[in-house]
Design a protein around this motif. Structure first.
Motif, PDB file in Angstrom:
ATOM      1  N   LYS A 139       0.816  -1.211   0.000  1.00  0.00           N
ATOM      2  CA  LYS A 139       0.000   0.000   0.000  1.00  0.00           C
ATOM      3  C   LYS A 139       0.857   1.273   0.000  1.00  0.00           C
ATOM      4  CE  LYS A 139      -3.688   2.255   2.606  1.00  0.00           C
ATOM      5  NZ  LYS A 139      -4.558   2.179   3.767  1.00  0.00           N
ATOM      6  N   HIS A 140       1.990   1.244   0.687  1.00  0.00           N
ATOM      7  CA  HIS A 140       2.747   2.464   0.915  1.00  0.00           C
ATOM      8  C   HIS A 140       4.016   2.615   0.067  1.00  0.00           C
ATOM      9  CE1 HIS A 140       0.232   3.790   4.224  1.00  0.00           C
ATOM     10  NE2 HIS A 140       0.242   2.546   4.677  1.00  0.00           N
ATOM     11  N   ILE A 141       4.421   1.576  -0.631  1.00  0.00           N
ATOM     12  CA  ILE A 141       5.641   1.670  -1.442  1.00  0.00           C
ATOM     13  C   ILE A 141       5.263   1.591  -2.915  1.00  0.00           C
ATOM     14  CG2 ILE A 141       7.848   0.575  -1.986  1.00  0.00           C
ATOM     15  CD1 ILE A 141       8.045  -0.282   0.909  1.00  0.00           C
ATOM     16  N   ALA A 142       5.836   2.457  -3.695  1.00  0.00           N
ATOM     17  CA  ALA A 142       5.526   2.528  -5.132  1.00  0.00           C
ATOM     18  C   ALA A 142       5.889   1.209  -5.813  1.00  0.00           C
ATOM     19  CB  ALA A 142       6.302   3.673  -5.772  1.00  0.00           C
ATOM     20  N   PRO A 143       5.068   0.777  -6.795  1.00  0.00           N
ATOM     21  CA  PRO A 143       5.333  -0.479  -7.492  1.00  0.00           C
ATOM     22  C   PRO A 143       6.747  -0.572  -8.072  1.00  0.00           C
ATOM     23  CG  PRO A 143       3.154   0.301  -8.053  1.00  0.00           C
ATOM     24  CD  PRO A 143       3.804   1.383  -7.221  1.00  0.00           C
ATOM     25  N   VAL A 144       7.264   0.524  -8.575  1.00  0.00           N
ATOM     26  CA  VAL A 144       8.608   0.486  -9.147  1.00  0.00           C
ATOM     27  C   VAL A 144       9.653   0.199  -8.053  1.00  0.00           C
ATOM     28  CG1 VAL A 144       9.049   2.973  -8.985  1.00  0.00           C
ATOM     29  CG2 VAL A 144      10.160   1.627 -10.768  1.00  0.00           C
ATOM     30  N   ASP A 145       9.405   0.657  -6.842  1.00  0.00           N
ATOM     31  CA  ASP A 145      10.325   0.408  -5.733  1.00  0.00           C
ATOM     32  C   ASP A 145      10.123  -0.982  -5.122  1.00  0.00           C
ATOM     33  OD1 ASP A 145      11.495   2.929  -5.980  1.00  0.00           O
ATOM     34  OD2 ASP A 145       9.978   3.850  -4.680  1.00  0.00           O
ATOM     35  N   LEU A 146       8.940  -1.572  -5.351  1.00  0.00           N
ATOM     36  CA  LEU A 146       8.665  -2.920  -4.850  1.00  0.00           C
ATOM     37  C   LEU A 146       9.348  -3.998  -5.691  1.00  0.00           C
ATOM     38  CD1 LEU A 146       4.867  -2.980  -3.947  1.00  0.00           C
ATOM     39  CD2 LEU A 146       6.805  -3.204  -2.407  1.00  0.00           C
ATOM     40  N   GLU A 147       9.502  -3.721  -6.967  1.00  0.00           N
ATOM     41  CA  GLU A 147      10.008  -4.733  -7.898  1.00  0.00           C
ATOM     42  C   GLU A 147      11.274  -5.439  -7.408  1.00  0.00           C
ATOM     43  OE1 GLU A 147      11.204  -5.034 -12.549  1.00  0.00           O
ATOM     44  OE2 GLU A 147       9.593  -3.671 -11.992  1.00  0.00           O
ATOM     45  N   PRO A 148      12.275  -4.725  -6.919  1.00  0.00           N
ATOM     46  CA  PRO A 148      13.478  -5.437  -6.469  1.00  0.00           C
ATOM     47  C   PRO A 148      13.275  -6.251  -5.187  1.00  0.00           C
ATOM     48  CG  PRO A 148      13.822  -3.046  -6.356  1.00  0.00           C
ATOM     49  CD  PRO A 148      12.459  -3.283  -6.908  1.00  0.00           C
ATOM     50  N   LEU A 149      12.147  -6.054  -4.512  1.00  0.00           N
ATOM     51  CA  LEU A 149      11.880  -6.771  -3.267  1.00  0.00           C
ATOM     52  C   LEU A 149      11.226  -8.131  -3.499  1.00  0.00           C
ATOM     53  CD1 LEU A 149      10.505  -3.784  -1.160  1.00  0.00           C
ATOM     54  CD2 LEU A 149      12.854  -4.641  -1.275  1.00  0.00           C
ATOM     55  N   PHE A 150      10.758  -8.373  -4.726  1.00  0.00           N
ATOM     56  CA  PHE A 150      10.086  -9.637  -5.028  1.00  0.00           C
ATOM     57  C   PHE A 150      11.089 -10.774  -5.169  1.00  0.00           C
ATOM     58  CE2 PHE A 150       6.569  -6.901  -6.288  1.00  0.00           C
ATOM     59  CZ  PHE A 150       5.486  -7.621  -5.817  1.00  0.00           C
ATOM     60  N   LYS A 151      10.699 -11.923  -4.678  1.00  0.00           N
ATOM     61  CA  LYS A 151      11.456 -13.151  -4.869  1.00  0.00           C
ATOM     62  C   LYS A 151      10.576 -14.060  -5.724  1.00  0.00           C
ATOM     63  CE  LYS A 151      13.730 -16.865  -2.412  1.00  0.00           C
ATOM     64  NZ  LYS A 151      14.035 -17.461  -1.105  1.00  0.00           N
ATOM     65  N   LEU A 152      11.046 -14.423  -6.902  1.00  0.00           N
ATOM     66  CA  LEU A 152      10.230 -15.239  -7.802  1.00  0.00           C
ATOM     67  C   LEU A 152      10.204 -16.683  -7.352  1.00  0.00           C
ATOM     68  CD1 LEU A 152      11.284 -13.847 -11.295  1.00  0.00           C
ATOM     69  CD2 LEU A 152       9.227 -13.355  -9.992  1.00  0.00           C
ATOM     70  N   ALA A 153       9.018 -17.252  -7.371  1.00  0.00           N
ATOM     71  CA  ALA A 153       8.850 -18.665  -7.046  1.00  0.00           C
ATOM     72  C   ALA A 153       9.154 -19.498  -8.285  1.00  0.00           C
ATOM     73  CB  ALA A 153       7.420 -18.919  -6.574  1.00  0.00           C
ATOM     74  N   LYS A 154       9.304 -20.787  -8.064  1.00  0.00           N
ATOM     75  CA  LYS A 154       9.494 -21.723  -9.157  1.00  0.00           C
ATOM     76  C   LYS A 154       8.217 -21.742  -9.997  1.00  0.00           C
ATOM     77  CE  LYS A 154      10.562 -26.604  -9.764  1.00  0.00           C
ATOM     78  NZ  LYS A 154      10.783 -27.872  -9.047  1.00  0.00           N
ATOM     79  N   PRO A 155       8.320 -21.750 -11.334  1.00  0.00           N
ATOM     80  CA  PRO A 155       7.108 -21.809 -12.163  1.00  0.00           C
ATOM     81  C   PRO A 155       6.264 -23.046 -11.838  1.00  0.00           C
ATOM     82  CG  PRO A 155       9.034 -21.369 -13.518  1.00  0.00           C
ATOM     83  CD  PRO A 155       9.529 -21.711 -12.149  1.00  0.00           C
ATOM     84  N   SER A 156       4.961 -22.895 -11.901  1.00  0.00           N
ATOM     85  CA  SER A 156       4.071 -24.018 -11.636  1.00  0.00           C
ATOM     86  C   SER A 156       3.074 -24.188 -12.770  1.00  0.00           C
ATOM     87  CB  SER A 156       3.320 -23.775 -10.321  1.00  0.00           C
ATOM     88  OG  SER A 156       2.463 -22.659 -10.440  1.00  0.00           O
ATOM     89  N   VAL A 157       2.476 -25.368 -12.825  1.00  0.00           N
ATOM     90  CA  VAL A 157       1.509 -25.709 -13.871  1.00  0.00           C
ATOM     91  C   VAL A 157       0.196 -26.073 -13.201  1.00  0.00           C
ATOM     92  CG1 VAL A 157       0.952 -27.348 -15.728  1.00  0.00           C
ATOM     93  CG2 VAL A 157       3.308 -26.557 -15.416  1.00  0.00           C
ATOM     94  N   SER A 158      -0.901 -25.543 -13.723  1.00  0.00           N
ATOM     95  CA  SER A 158      -2.213 -25.962 -13.247  1.00  0.00           C
ATOM     96  C   SER A 158      -3.106 -26.172 -14.481  1.00  0.00           C
ATOM     97  CB  SER A 158      -2.826 -24.925 -12.304  1.00  0.00           C
ATOM     98  OG  SER A 158      -3.021 -23.702 -12.985  1.00  0.00           O
ATOM     99  N   ILE A 159      -4.060 -27.067 -14.325  1.00  0.00           N
ATOM    100  CA  ILE A 159      -4.983 -27.381 -15.411  1.00  0.00           C
ATOM    101  C   ILE A 159      -6.371 -26.967 -14.953  1.00  0.00           C
ATOM    102  CG2 ILE A 159      -5.961 -29.228 -16.841  1.00  0.00           C
ATOM    103  CD1 ILE A 159      -2.955 -28.718 -17.287  1.00  0.00           C
ATOM    104  N   ARG A 160      -7.081 -26.224 -15.813  1.00  0.00           N
ATOM    105  CA  ARG A 160      -8.442 -25.767 -15.452  1.00  0.00           C
ATOM    106  C   ARG A 160      -9.418 -26.237 -16.488  1.00  0.00           C
ATOM    107  NH1 ARG A 160      -6.143 -19.936 -14.275  1.00  0.00           N
ATOM    108  NH2 ARG A 160      -5.088 -20.438 -12.373  1.00  0.00           N
TER     109      ARG A 160
END
Length: 113
Positions: free
Chosen positions: A92-113
């Protein structure tokens, strides 16, 4: 491999995965039912003979944070508490551009719908 070949392969794999997921769900339901039936045959935690097998019934106990907070409030017992960031407030309080480096990407996953 052509794009059509990849699409056909992906469709075949998705169908196979969907079938496996349905079978797993059915087996998990059966497992849940059988475990409930086993619990009905015991008087609580313990080890029980079951023919050539042994059934072990356990019951976990966890500390209830709400009970701790009620009995040991943070103003009286600050040593029991730790300050951690609220993800919702950070978003809510940090700009999206400043949040980007804080993300840790998870391993890709597969789901079937």
């Amino acid at each position: 491999m052509t794009a059509a070949d990849r699409d056909a392969r992906r469709a075949s794999l998705a169908a196979a995965l969907g079938d496996i997921q349905e079978r797993i769900a059915a087996l998990k339901d059966a497992e849940t039912t059988i475990k409930a039936q086993i619990l009905d045959t015991t008087d609580g935690p313990g080890t029980f003979d079951a023919g050539a097998l042994t059934v072990v019934v356990t019951q976990a106990a966890r500390i209830d944070p709400a009970e701790v907070a009620a009995k040991y409030p943070p103003d009286s017992h600050p040593e029991l508490y730790e300050l951690v960031p609220s993800v919702a407030k950070v978003r809510k309080h940090i700009a999206p551009v400043d949040l980007e480096p804080l993300f840790k990407l998870a391993k890709p996953s597969v789901s079937i719908r």
